[in-house]
Motif scaffolding. Sequence first.
Motif, mmCIF file in Angstrom:
data_model
loop_
_atom_site.group_PDB
_atom_site.id
_atom_site.type_symbol
_atom_site.label_atom_id
_atom_site.label_comp_id
_atom_site.label_asym_id
_atom_site.label_seq_id
_atom_site.Cartn_x
_atom_site.Cartn_y
_atom_site.Cartn_z
ATOM 1 N N SER A 120 0.838 -1.203 0.000
ATOM 2 C CA SER A 120 0.000 0.000 0.000
ATOM 3 C C SER A 120 0.874 1.255 0.000
ATOM 4 C CB SER A 120 -0.919 -0.007 1.216
ATOM 5 O OG SER A 120 -1.672 1.183 1.281
ATOM 6 N N ASN A 121 1.895 1.257 0.859
ATOM 7 C CA ASN A 121 2.796 2.415 0.938
ATOM 8 C C ASN A 121 3.558 2.596 -0.367
ATOM 9 O OD1 ASN A 121 2.017 2.998 3.544
ATOM 10 N ND2 ASN A 121 3.738 1.908 4.488
ATOM 11 N N GLY A 122 3.966 1.503 -0.987
ATOM 12 C CA GLY A 122 4.669 1.577 -2.259
ATOM 13 C C GLY A 122 3.797 2.208 -3.333
ATOM 14 N N ARG A 123 2.525 1.791 -3.405
ATOM 15 C CA ARG A 123 1.614 2.369 -4.402
ATOM 16 C C ARG A 123 1.345 3.839 -4.094
ATOM 17 N NH1 ARG A 123 0.521 3.383 -9.171
ATOM 18 N NH2 ARG A 123 -1.653 3.698 -9.650
ATOM 19 N N TYR A 124 1.194 4.143 -2.814
ATOM 20 C CA TYR A 124 0.985 5.536 -2.405
ATOM 21 C C TYR A 124 2.177 6.388 -2.851
ATOM 22 C CZ TYR A 124 0.267 9.605 0.555
ATOM 23 O OH TYR A 124 0.095 10.889 1.008
ATOM 24 N N LEU A 125 3.386 5.877 -2.674
ATOM 25 C CA LEU A 125 4.590 6.600 -3.079
ATOM 26 C C LEU A 125 4.611 6.800 -4.590
ATOM 27 C CD1 LEU A 125 7.245 7.899 -2.249
ATOM 28 C CD2 LEU A 125 8.330 5.657 -2.413
ATOM 29 N N GLU A 126 4.215 5.792 -5.358
ATOM 30 C CA GLU A 126 4.145 5.926 -6.815
ATOM 31 C C GLU A 126 3.193 7.055 -7.210
ATOM 32 O OE1 GLU A 126 3.009 2.221 -8.616
ATOM 33 O OE2 GLU A 126 4.650 1.138 -7.651
ATOM 34 N N ILE A 127 2.069 7.130 -6.529
ATOM 35 C CA ILE A 127 1.086 8.176 -6.842
ATOM 36 C C ILE A 127 1.638 9.553 -6.488
ATOM 37 C CG2 ILE A 127 -1.185 9.102 -6.173
ATOM 38 C CD1 ILE A 127 -2.138 6.173 -6.024
ATOM 39 N N VAL A 128 2.312 9.661 -5.364
ATOM 40 C CA VAL A 128 2.908 10.945 -4.972
ATOM 41 C C VAL A 128 3.974 11.363 -5.991
ATOM 42 C CG1 VAL A 128 4.341 12.100 -3.242
ATOM 43 C CG2 VAL A 128 2.388 10.722 -2.522
ATOM 44 N N ILE A 129 4.793 10.431 -6.424
ATOM 45 C CA ILE A 129 5.819 10.729 -7.423
ATOM 46 C C ILE A 129 5.173 11.188 -8.720
ATOM 47 C CG2 ILE A 129 7.605 9.686 -8.888
ATOM 48 C CD1 ILE A 129 8.395 7.998 -6.391
ATOM 49 N N LYS A 130 4.105 10.512 -9.128
ATOM 50 C CA LYS A 130 3.380 10.912 -10.341
ATOM 51 C C LYS A 130 2.826 12.325 -10.183
ATOM 52 C CE LYS A 130 -0.422 9.371 -13.381
ATOM 53 N NZ LYS A 130 -0.495 10.586 -14.050
ATOM 54 N N LEU A 131 2.287 12.629 -9.021
ATOM 55 C CA LEU A 131 1.752 13.969 -8.764
ATOM 56 C C LEU A 131 2.854 15.019 -8.852
ATOM 57 C CD1 LEU A 131 -0.631 15.754 -7.934
ATOM 58 C CD2 LEU A 131 -0.056 15.275 -5.565
ATOM 59 N N VAL A 132 4.007 14.725 -8.289
ATOM 60 C CA VAL A 132 5.126 15.666 -8.341
ATOM 61 C C VAL A 132 5.569 15.878 -9.787
ATOM 62 C CG1 VAL A 132 7.563 15.981 -7.732
ATOM 63 C CG2 VAL A 132 5.931 15.243 -5.991
ATOM 64 N N ARG A 133 5.656 14.798 -10.554
ATOM 65 C CA ARG A 133 6.054 14.928 -11.971
ATOM 66 C C ARG A 133 5.020 15.734 -12.748
ATOM 67 N NH1 ARG A 133 8.208 8.884 -12.381
ATOM 68 N NH2 ARG A 133 10.314 9.293 -11.636
ATOM 69 N N ASP A 134 3.737 15.476 -12.485
ATOM 70 C CA ASP A 134 2.687 16.257 -13.155
ATOM 71 C C ASP A 134 2.786 17.719 -12.782
ATOM 72 O OD1 ASP A 134 1.717 13.978 -14.366
ATOM 73 O OD2 ASP A 134 -0.033 13.763 -13.051
ATOM 74 N N PHE A 135 3.077 17.985 -11.526
ATOM 75 C CA PHE A 135 3.243 19.368 -11.066
ATOM 76 C C PHE A 135 4.415 20.025 -11.793
ATOM 77 C CE2 PHE A 135 5.079 22.423 -8.020
ATOM 78 C CZ PHE A 135 3.982 23.242 -7.828
ATOM 79 N N GLU A 136 5.540 19.305 -11.898
ATOM 80 C CA GLU A 136 6.705 19.846 -12.612
ATOM 81 C C GLU A 136 6.374 20.091 -14.078
ATOM 82 O OE1 GLU A 136 9.610 16.837 -11.763
ATOM 83 O OE2 GLU A 136 10.259 17.821 -9.910
ATOM 84 N N ASP A 137 5.652 19.169 -14.699
ATOM 85 C CA ASP A 137 5.268 19.320 -16.098
ATOM 86 C C ASP A 137 4.380 20.551 -16.294
ATOM 87 O OD1 ASP A 137 6.689 17.077 -16.748
ATOM 88 O OD2 ASP A 137 4.938 15.747 -16.893
ATOM 89 N N THR A 138 3.530 20.825 -15.319
ATOM 90 C CA THR A 138 2.656 21.998 -15.409
ATOM 91 C C THR A 138 3.481 23.269 -15.470
ATOM 92 O OG1 THR A 138 0.899 20.849 -14.206
ATOM 93 C CG2 THR A 138 0.799 23.259 -14.250
ATOM 94 N N PHE A 139 4.575 23.319 -14.730
ATOM 95 C CA PHE A 139 5.401 24.532 -14.713
ATOM 96 C C PHE A 139 6.381 24.601 -15.861
ATOM 97 C CE2 PHE A 139 4.103 24.855 -10.243
ATOM 98 C CZ PHE A 139 3.775 26.188 -10.215
ATOM 99 N N THR A 140 6.838 23.456 -16.359
ATOM 100 C CA THR A 140 7.845 23.489 -17.426
ATOM 101 C C THR A 140 7.247 23.361 -18.811
ATOM 102 O OG1 THR A 140 8.228 21.096 -17.232
ATOM 103 C CG2 THR A 140 9.648 22.560 -15.917
ATOM 104 N N GLY A 141 5.966 23.148 -18.873
ATOM 105 C CA GLY A 141 5.299 23.123 -20.178
ATOM 106 C C GLY A 141 5.261 21.761 -20.739
#
Length: 141
Positions: A120-141
């Motif tokens: 469960s924690n591993g999947r949660y971490l994957e989702i958080v990482i995906k969210l961070v990458r999406d956030f970075e993509d939002t700022f970098t275009g």
Amino acid sequence: WSSPPPDSDIIEKIRMDREGDVRLPQGFIAVRNRTKNETDLSAEAVREKERELFTTDPKLKHLKPEEWGIATLTQKIVDIQSSIVGDFMPNIKATLKQKIDALGKELQGLQHTFATPEESNGRYLEIVIKLVRDFEDTFTG
């Protein structure tokens, strides 16, 4: 730069008063750059030379303080950038909220499918990482 020539129409150029002048929405700001011999001067000394030029020169002293100076130019740039960021932030917030909501729903749907807390924690971490990458993509275009 020293004083403009006596026949210069620099004030009219800066104010865009002449027919046919380029009209910039943000206007012009006159500045005094350092000369080759002034590269070792402190920023304060350079500002003082600039102030002296624009307050004592027979032509340039007719400019309003908001029409000259590195400090004025810097503040204008900050104001423009703040306005752009202010206009952009609501879109960023809305995009991030949508992504967080979607990932939250995905996480809720997966809560009971894991055999161990580590999975469960591993999947949660994957989702958080995906969210961070999406956030970075939002700022970098």
